[in-house]
Enzyme design. Structure first.
Site, PDB file in Angstrom:
ATOM      1  N   LYS A 158      13.044   7.522  34.653  1.00 12.83           N
ATOM      2  CA  LYS A 158      12.784   7.345  33.948  1.00 12.83           C
ATOM      3  C   LYS A 158      11.270   5.693  32.897  1.00 12.83           C
ATOM      4  CE  LYS A 158      13.025   3.645  29.970  1.00 12.83           C
ATOM      5  NZ  LYS A 158      13.956   4.138  28.717  1.00 12.83           N
ATOM      6  N   CYS A 207       9.095  -1.557  25.942  1.00  7.42           N
ATOM      7  CA  CYS A 207       9.258  -0.046  27.111  1.00  7.42           C
ATOM      8  C   CYS A 207       8.080   0.271  27.961  1.00  7.42           C
ATOM      9  CB  CYS A 207      10.562   1.267  26.836  1.00  7.42           C
ATOM     10  SG  CYS A 207      11.723   0.083  25.801  1.00  7.42           S
TER      11      CYS A 207
HETATM   12  N1  SAJ Z   1       2.488   4.467  19.266  1.00  7.62           N
HETATM   13  C1  SAJ Z   1       1.384   4.499  18.973  1.00  7.62           C
HETATM   14  N2  SAJ Z   1       0.897   6.014  18.862  1.00  7.62           N
HETATM   15  C2  SAJ Z   1       2.009   7.441  18.702  1.00  7.62           C
HETATM   16  C3  SAJ Z   1       3.211   6.375  19.208  1.00  7.62           C
HETATM   17  C4  SAJ Z   1       3.476   5.656  19.127  1.00  7.62           C
HETATM   18  O1  SAJ Z   1       0.333   4.222  19.430  1.00  7.62           O
HETATM   19  O2  SAJ Z   1       2.000   8.346  18.842  1.00  7.62           O
HETATM   20  C5  SAJ Z   1       2.709   3.108  19.657  1.00  7.62           C
HETATM   21  C6  SAJ Z   1       3.998   2.311  18.355  1.00  7.62           C
HETATM   22  O3  SAJ Z   1       2.887   1.874  17.690  1.00  7.62           O
HETATM   23  C7  SAJ Z   1       4.386   1.108  19.184  1.00  7.62           C
HETATM   24  C8  SAJ Z   1       4.729   1.746  20.994  1.00  7.62           C
HETATM   25  O4  SAJ Z   1       3.735   3.167  20.778  1.00  7.62           O
HETATM   26  O5  SAJ Z   1       3.681   0.267  19.568  1.00  7.62           O
HETATM   27  C9  SAJ Z   1       5.752   2.369  21.503  1.00  7.62           C
HETATM   28  O6  SAJ Z   1       6.251   3.445  20.213  1.00  7.62           O
HETATM   29  P1  SAJ Z   1       7.330   4.685  20.499  1.00  7.62           P
HETATM   30  O7  SAJ Z   1       8.070   5.135  19.280  1.00  7.62           O
HETATM   31  O8  SAJ Z   1       6.490   5.542  21.482  1.00  7.62           O
HETATM   32  O9  SAJ Z   1       8.245   4.069  21.243  1.00  7.62           O
HETATM   33  P2  SAJ Z   1       9.709   2.982  21.536  1.00  7.62           P
HETATM   34  O10 SAJ Z   1       9.025   1.669  22.677  1.00  7.62           O
HETATM   35  O11 SAJ Z   1       9.708   2.349  20.545  1.00  7.62           O
HETATM   36  O12 SAJ Z   1      10.750   3.823  23.229  1.00  7.62           O
HETATM   37  C10 SAJ Z   1      10.352   4.152  24.182  1.00  7.62           C
HETATM   38  C11 SAJ Z   1      11.189   5.280  24.300  1.00  7.62           C
HETATM   39  N3  SAJ Z   1      10.199   6.401  24.958  1.00  7.62           N
HETATM   40  C12 SAJ Z   1       9.634   7.456  24.886  1.00  7.62           C
HETATM   41  O13 SAJ Z   1       9.375   8.272  23.454  1.00  7.62           O
HETATM   42  C13 SAJ Z   1       9.494   8.059  26.306  1.00  7.62           C
HETATM   43  C14 SAJ Z   1      12.312   5.877  23.773  1.00  7.62           C
HETATM   44  O14 SAJ Z   1      13.271   7.235  24.567  1.00  7.62           O
HETATM   45  C15 SAJ Z   1      12.623   4.619  25.177  1.00  7.62           C
HETATM   46  O15 SAJ Z   1      14.179   4.947  25.786  1.00  7.62           O
HETATM   47  C16 SAJ Z   1      12.275   3.232  25.487  1.00  7.62           C
HETATM   48  O16 SAJ Z   1      11.445   3.179  25.155  1.00  7.62           O
HETATM   49  C17 SAJ Z   1      12.891   2.395  25.980  1.00  7.62           C
HETATM   50  O17 SAJ Z   1      13.290   2.287  25.586  1.00  7.62           O
HETATM   51  O18 SAJ Z   1      12.210   2.900  27.346  1.00  7.62           O
END
Ligand code: SAJ
Length: 396
Positions: free
Chosen positions: A196, A250
């Protein structure tokens, strides 16, 4: 145990398979809301599912646990000052269920946890109930769902189940097979716990790489989005998107569980965290510079429309949102800020304006790349200063 972003959808999904679920949350208001068939969090389609399973009495919410065959712990694991993981919610949930456990009980921890937590919680239980030593099953099964797509991903994502022994992993797998369509992989509890943390740390490091590129490109006078698009044409390169920082509950949190436990070995993860945190401050600095420049040129304070408040595009979730942090900070410092987010209703910290406010703004800042912002009329932006940190305007 815990009816939040993970616990409630999980409880509702299991209940929808005809299994009686006794959902526990220490917050009485949450329990009341759920027992009325309503929800306290925002997640597409969850309201209908909860209504259905509560009406059919397959899901009952309560502030106390009851005797059950399987216990799932889905409480938060925040960090304390100095990024030390705070296990008090997990410990308290374990203590609450301990009196109800019997021979053959299966306890599953889903809360993000530092390595070794599942074994520690097993020892905590047998210390109080020594007669249960080697008589209960215990496993760690990390959730992997993406906010905004929780119900779909709960059912379709692959899962990893890590037992304190092989029998525990097997029992946990059998249970998840009832409602998970993805593959379920058995391992030990330590590996599942680390899995995780690694998944989210991996994403954090990759986002940091994109954010670092955005800083370099800014100095070099290169369009970072064009650069990434072109670099990604390579068959083995897949760079993520830069933004205003990493939000949500997360990705900005989980790497610290590893960094704190292995400070000498996790230098890359720590630097990535620092880069992502710095990006948010850099954005604030950029906006302030633009405001100063405007004041110098026009002799008055500019009206600044800040577009987007949520932690990522196209969700209405504000948890640990860098866009909200930036907006709040600028308001606090007395700038003339007009926050806009069509996905946020009933916000009590400050007034949230309609997109029309852009018409009267001198500076337009795009903090979150909501699809809705593509409706902005490009002509209206012609004579304004536009700071687009999400590459939305080019795509309008
Ligand atoms: N972000 C960027 N650039 C990107 C992708 C995301 O700046 O290219 C930013 C987003 O704007 C946001 C943050 O990162 O602020 C996180 O967004 P996210 O869509 O990457 O992830 P979360 O926090 O919505 O969900 C994550 C997911 N983890 C992964 O993809 C490895 C999800 O699968 C997990 O279940 C979740 O964390 C969790 O609960 O741990």
């Amino acid at each position: 145990m815990g009816l939040g972003y993970i616990g409630l959808p999980t409880a509702a999904l299991i209940a929808s398979k005809g299994i009686k679920v006794h959902g526990v949350d220490v917050n009485e208001k949450i329990v009341e809301t759920i027992n009325k068939g309503k929800i306290h969090i925002k997640e597409p389609d969850l309201d209908n599912l909860v209504k259905k399973v509560v009406e059919k009495k397959f899901l009952i919410a309560d502030t106390k646990p009851t005797e059950a065959d399987i216990y799932i712990i889905a409480v938060p694991t925040p960090f304390k000052n100095d990024y030390e993981p705070d296990l008090s919610y997990v410990e308290s949930a374990i203590d609450m269920i301990t009196p109800y456990l019997k021979e053959g009980s299966l306890i599953i921890i889903e809360s993000t946890s530092p390595i070794g937590t599942t074994k520690k919680m097993y020892e905590r239980i047998v210390e109080k109930r020594p007669e249960l030593k080697n008589k209960i099953y215990m496993a760690y099964c990390p959730e992997r769902v993406l906010p905004g797509k929780i119900l779909y991903e709960l059912e379709h994502n692959d899962r990893v189940v890590g037992g304190i022994n092989k029998e525990s992993a097997k029992k946990a797998k059998e249970f998840y097979q009832i409602f998970v369509k993805g593959n379920i992989y058995e391992t030990n509890s330590k590996t599942a716990e680390m899995c995780k943390l690694v998944e989210n740390a991996y994403r954090d490091v990759n986002i940091a790489f994109a954010n670092e590129l955005s800083l370099i490109c800014d100095k070099a006078g290169i369009d970072v989005w064009e650069l990434i698009e072109l670099a990604n044409k390579h068959p083995r390169v897949n760079i993520l998107q830069p933004g205003v920082g990493v939000g949500g509950h997360c990705i900005a949190v989980d790497p610290w569980f590893l960094i704190k436990a292995f400070p000498n070995e996790s230098k890359l993860m720590k630097t990535a965290r620092e880069v992502n945190l710095y990006k948010t401050e850099w954005v604030i600095d950029r906006i302030k510079k633009a405001i100063k420049e405007f004041e110098k040129n026009y002799g008055r304070k500019p009206k600044v429309a800040c577009l987007g408040l949520t932690y990522k595009p196209d969700v209405d979730d504000l948890r640990e949102s860098p866009a909200l942090y930036i907006t709040e900070k600028l308001i606090e410092e007395g700038y003339n800020i007009y926050p806009v987010d069509p996905l946020i209703k009933d916000f009590d910290k400050f007034k949230v304006y309609d997109l029309d406010v852009v018409d009267n703004a001198d500076i337009v800042v795009i903090l979150v790349g909501h699809k809705l912002f593509k409706d902005i009329n490009k002509d209206k932006l012609k004579y304004k200063i536009v700071l687009d940190f999400c590459d939305i305007i080019k795509k309008v």
